[in-house]
Design a protein around this motif. Structure first.
Motif, PDB file in Angstrom:
ATOM      1  N   UNK A 739      46.125  49.202  26.020  1.00  0.00           N
ATOM      2  CA  UNK A 739      45.719  49.519  24.689  1.00  0.00           C
ATOM      3  C   UNK A 739      44.517  50.575  24.495  1.00  0.00           C
ATOM      4  N   UNK A 740      44.475  51.011  23.582  1.00  0.00           N
ATOM      5  CA  UNK A 740      43.327  52.030  23.430  1.00  0.00           C
ATOM      6  C   UNK A 740      42.162  51.506  23.562  1.00  0.00           C
ATOM      7  N   UNK A 741      41.978  50.262  23.076  1.00  0.00           N
ATOM      8  CA  UNK A 741      40.478  49.618  23.129  1.00  0.00           C
ATOM      9  C   UNK A 741      39.845  49.575  24.754  1.00  0.00           C
ATOM     10  N   UNK A 742      40.983  49.189  25.504  1.00  0.00           N
ATOM     11  CA  UNK A 742      40.773  48.797  27.041  1.00  0.00           C
ATOM     12  C   UNK A 742      40.389  50.509  27.691  1.00  0.00           C
ATOM     13  N   UNK A 743      41.089  51.288  27.309  1.00  0.00           N
ATOM     14  CA  UNK A 743      40.991  52.738  27.608  1.00  0.00           C
ATOM     15  C   UNK A 743      39.616  53.017  27.529  1.00  0.00           C
ATOM     16  N   UNK A 744      39.254  52.980  26.230  1.00  0.00           N
ATOM     17  CA  UNK A 744      37.751  53.513  25.626  1.00  0.00           C
ATOM     18  C   UNK A 744      36.756  52.694  26.383  1.00  0.00           C
ATOM     19  N   UNK A 745      37.216  51.440  26.621  1.00  0.00           N
ATOM     20  CA  UNK A 745      35.948  50.772  27.424  1.00  0.00           C
ATOM     21  C   UNK A 745      35.916  51.142  28.592  1.00  0.00           C
ATOM     22  N   UNK A 746      37.058  51.522  29.451  1.00  0.00           N
ATOM     23  CA  UNK A 746      36.748  51.947  30.764  1.00  0.00           C
ATOM     24  C   UNK A 746      36.196  53.509  30.791  1.00  0.00           C
ATOM     25  N   UNK A 747      36.396  54.178  29.832  1.00  0.00           N
ATOM     26  CA  UNK A 747      35.805  55.486  29.763  1.00  0.00           C
ATOM     27  C   UNK A 747      34.297  55.445  29.505  1.00  0.00           C
ATOM     28  N   UNK A 748      33.970  54.618  28.641  1.00  0.00           N
ATOM     29  CA  UNK A 748      32.448  54.392  28.388  1.00  0.00           C
ATOM     30  C   UNK A 748      31.624  53.581  29.604  1.00  0.00           C
ATOM     31  N   UNK A 749      32.271  52.730  30.157  1.00  0.00           N
ATOM     32  CA  UNK A 749      31.717  52.147  31.311  1.00  0.00           C
ATOM     33  C   UNK A 749      31.362  53.059  32.295  1.00  0.00           C
TER      34      UNK A 749
END
Length: 816
Positions: A739-749
């Motif tokens: 999901x887009x949400x999991x990708x964004x979380x990985x990037x921000x982390x």
């Protein structure tokens, strides 16, 4: 109630007032005139008069026309006329400008005939529909007054104006000509005349002709009987028959017409018996006995029981009291001896009888609402007067009057003058109030000439006013007769600022305003709908629905547990009527059964539903291409995000969901501050099919409570950035389950504190990619609040992101 004005004019002078003005005055006094109808008569107006020809000369441009000067006694008019008998000195019918000519139904206008102006028209009999003469204009004898109305000279029947008046339940006194005359007398401040009730009695005593026994004095408080002998029955006088016809009553002969005439005139129902047909010439007013029957005047055999009050002779019922007479006791051909029944029957008893037998009449209509408690004998004398005047009747001496009425007939009502002025809102004087109430028939118990120094007065209420029981009733009478138009508009003096908080109201108002600003229009639906509509949408919570025990129909049998089925219906119906796109929202409550302490109890929750159908988020040039489920869901998701941002709800997240009404893989649950708050998705093809939709429909339902929790929060202010930002783009190929949400979380982390923004700006699908996979492109922005970032610092942060994404299952970073 039909009211011929000629009949009204016998009791109060109104013929000098325009009928429409009269209707307006009565309506403003509380009795609405629904229509004003002109019946009969001739259409000739006041503009068609007798005129004398002063001059008659040949027309300069015609061999058969004349140029004439005519006068109506006040003015002189030039008129062009082609009649062969036109000449100086004659008197003829002249139609002025504005007059309507019956032949051809045209209106006279100023005109020119062969260059000469004409200001009217000289008329023939045929043109005015008052004769057959058409060879020339009318010629009147010299003694006919100049200026007289042609309709008066021709002795045409005058048109009759009839009011149709809506009489409310609390004003039974207005169900008669005299009752309405009282109203006009009070409104116009004119004297009221009453009908003539005089007659001559013969030597026969009424007690020798008939006997009356009243067994139930509760249902029949008063019963009067008067005997008329040697009545010459036959056609009624023309004026009586005409008035009955205008009121919608068919003329049946003098004896019957008199009772109907008195009922319409005074409001007192009456019945005329052929008393020679009564067993032992005895009238008994009693409750019916079990098993008794009666054939009423409408020819129907009716079963009776003790709840029905009847008028009997010594053996059998002859009439249903207050409702309708019996067939065998009515007036028939050859009837010459009558007993005139004029009685007072109790309202509720008459209503019960009328409903039970399914029988209604003009009499029952009046008795049910309330007949003047003191009218029976007066109305009986009026009927005797008419029978003697038109039928040569001999009226027996005396009257049988069985009177069991409680006295006084109406209780006195006290009026406090100061309180009345405060309620009305204007300074009406004491004497003016007393004058108004006296004009309506109320009698002050204090007989002082002036009431200026008196604080309050008790008034005797007339027997015909059932509705005057309280001081407020008298104040209302004063206000309506004084004229509601005379009462100025004033703002209330009481404080209008509520001490209660209005936060919730303002929060809901803001929520509506935000939805409107986003382009949605508000919809409203019933709180109940059919079980099928709910089942078609979602059956998961069917066991907790609130079912209405006794619904008006199966279409409204269940309280709604979701707003979405009705939202779907409204959008679908709009789309099926060729509407390219539609956007709606609704604020409303949903209902369910919640179990608490082992008991299921009804509960309610306020929800917001929003939805759209069609390509609402596209540019005008891009609306023809097909709309996919993903695009529809993303557009609605964006609207929800914007709504939540404007309402300051806090953290908003979306997670995959499974809903039976939405297409597989095209539904999301809305999570606000870590708590499930709603659901959104694209409608399934199965539910779109009934509306023949070839485009997408997206729907969302969210709880209102978290949306209105803190809508007026003020955001924190941060300093304007002093240092430049650095942009980097990254593209990846993500498998179907990522999901887009999991990708964004990985990037921000992994991006560090200098990563200030992550935005998805491109989605690409291709046959070259694995099934379900898609290419996603993100724009990353880096900025420090303390210094300018170097390429090396940004590069290290970017590499950490790349490495983290590469190690994520289902994600492949596109290099180069």
């Amino acid at each position: 109630m039909k009211l011929p004005l000629s009949w009204l004019n016998e009791f109060v002078k109104v013929d000098d007032i325009d009928p429409r003005e009269l209707a307006e005055k009565l309506t403003r006094a509380g009795l609405q005139v629904e229509s004003v109808e002109t019946v009969g008569g001739d259409p000739l107006s006041d503009l068609i008069v007798v005129a004398e020809v002063l001059e008659c000369e040949a027309h300069p441009n015609s061999d058969h026309l004349h140029v004439c000067k005519v006068t109506d006694g006040k003015e002189t008019f030039q008129v062009v006329c082609g009649a062969p008998n036109m000449r100086k000195g004659i008197k003829t019918a002249f139609a002025k400008i504005g007059a309507l000519i019956p032949e051809g139904e045209f209106k006279i206008k100023k005109g020119k005939l062969r260059g000469v102006e004409s200001f009217g028209m000289c008329c023939s009999e045929r043109e005015l529909h008052i004769g057959s003469g058409a060879d020339g204009i009318i010629e009147y004898p010299a003694d006919v007054p100049t200026g007289a109305l042609v309709r008066d000279v021709a002795q045409l029947e005058k048109p009759e104006t009839v009011f149709d008046i809506e009489v409310t339940w609390n004003r039974p006194d207005a169900l008669s000509v005299v009752g309405l005359a009282r109203e006009f007398a009070a409104i116009l401040h004119r004297p009221l005349a009453m009908p003539d009730v005089s007659f001559t009695e013969c030597d026969v005593k009424v007690e020798d002709e008939v006997k009356v026994v009243v067994e139930n004095t509760v249902k029949c408080p008063r019963y009067t009987a008067r005997v008329a002998l040697d009545v010459k029955d036959g056609p009624s006088p023309e004026v009586m028959a005409k008035r009955l016809e205008l009121c919608g009553v068919r003329s049946l002969g003098l004896c019957v017409d008199v009772t109907n005439y008195v009922m319409l005139e005074l409001g007192q129902p009456q019945h005329a018996f052929d008393y020679t047909a009564l067993k032992d010439r005895t009238i008994v007013v009693r409750d019916a006995r079990d098993g008794e029957t009666i054939k009423t005047l409408d020819g129907v055999e009716r079963k009776l029981d003790p709840s029905v009050l009847v008028i009997c002779d010594a053996e059998k019922p002859n009439a249903v009291a207050g409702v309708m007479g019996g067939e065998n006791s009515g007036v028939s051909e050859g009837t010459s001896s009558l007993v005139i029944e004029s009685a007072l029957f109790e309202c509720t008893s008459t209503k019960f009888t009328s409903t039970k037998l399914g029988l209604s009449s003009e009499s029952s209509y009046r008795y049910i609402r309330g007949v003047d408690k003191d009218l029976a004998d007066y109305a009986s004398r009026r009927a005797a007067h008419l029978l003697q005047k038109y039928g040569g009747a001999k009226i027996a001496e005396g009257v049988i009057d069985v009177d069991s009425r409680a006295k006084p007939l109406n209780a006195d009502v006290t009026l406090n003058f100061d309180r009345a002025r405060r309620l009305i809102g204007i300074p009406v004087g004491n004497d003016a109030m007393v004058f108004i109430l006296k004009s309506l028939g109320l009698e002050p118990r204090k007989t002082d000439t002036l009431y200026a120094g008196v604080s309050e007065v008790a008034f005797g209420v007339p027997s015909w006013r059932y509705d005057l029981e309280l001081e407020a009733d008298l104040v209302e009478e004063i206000a309506r007769v004084y004229g509601l138009d005379n009462i100025p508009d004033t703002m209330p003096s009481a404080p209008s600022v509520s001490p209660l908080p209005d936060t919730q109201y303002r929060a809901h108002r803001k929520l509506r305003d935000v939805c409107l600003a986003l382009g949605f229009s508000e919809a409203m639906h019933y709180s109940f709908l059919s079980k099928k509509e709910l089942d078609d949408f979602d059956t998961r919570n069917a066991g907790s629905r609130l079912v209405i025990p006794d619904p008006v129909s199966a279409e409204y049998a269940v309280m709604r547990d979701s707003l979405l089925p009705q939202m779907m219906g409204s959008l679908g119906r709009n789309a099926s009527h060729q509407l390219e796109s539609a956007m709606l929202f609704e604020l409303g409550k949903v209902f369910s059964l919640e179990e608490k302490d082992g008991v299921k109890r009804p509960s309610e929750k306020e929800m917001l539903s929003i939805g759209f159908v069609g390509p609402v988020g596209r540019d005008p040039l891009d609306r023809r291409s097909s709309l996919g489920e993903e695009e529809a869901v993303l557009w609605l998701k964006g609207a929800v995000e914007e709504l939540c941002a404007k309402m300051h709800v806090g953290r908003v997240e979306f997670a995959a969901a499974d809903h039976p009404a939405f297409a597989k893989g095209a539904s999301l649950k809305v999570v606000i501050n870590g708590r499930d708050a709603g659901v959104l998705g694209a409608l399934s093809a199965k539910l779109r099919h009934p509306y023949r939709l070839t485009t997408q429909m997206a729907l969302c339902e969210i709880e209102v409570k978290p949306l209105v929790k803190n809508p007026f929060a003020v955001g924190r202010v941060s300093a304007v950035p002093q240092f430049p930002l650095v942009k980097r783009d990254i593209a990846i190929v993500a498998a179907a389950g990522v999901t887009n949400d999991s990708i964004v979380k990985t990037i921000r982390k992994n991006g560090g504190k200098e990563l200030v923004s992550v935005n998805l700006f491109d989605i690409f699908k291709s046959k070259d990619l694995k099934q379900g996979a898609r290419s996603l492109a993100y724009a990353l922005e880096f900025r420090s609040a303390e210094r300018t970032l170097t390429d090396e610092e940004v590069g290290r942060a970017f590499q950490r992101i790349v490495d983290a994404l590469k190690s994520t299952e289902g994600v492949e970073v596109r290099e180069g």
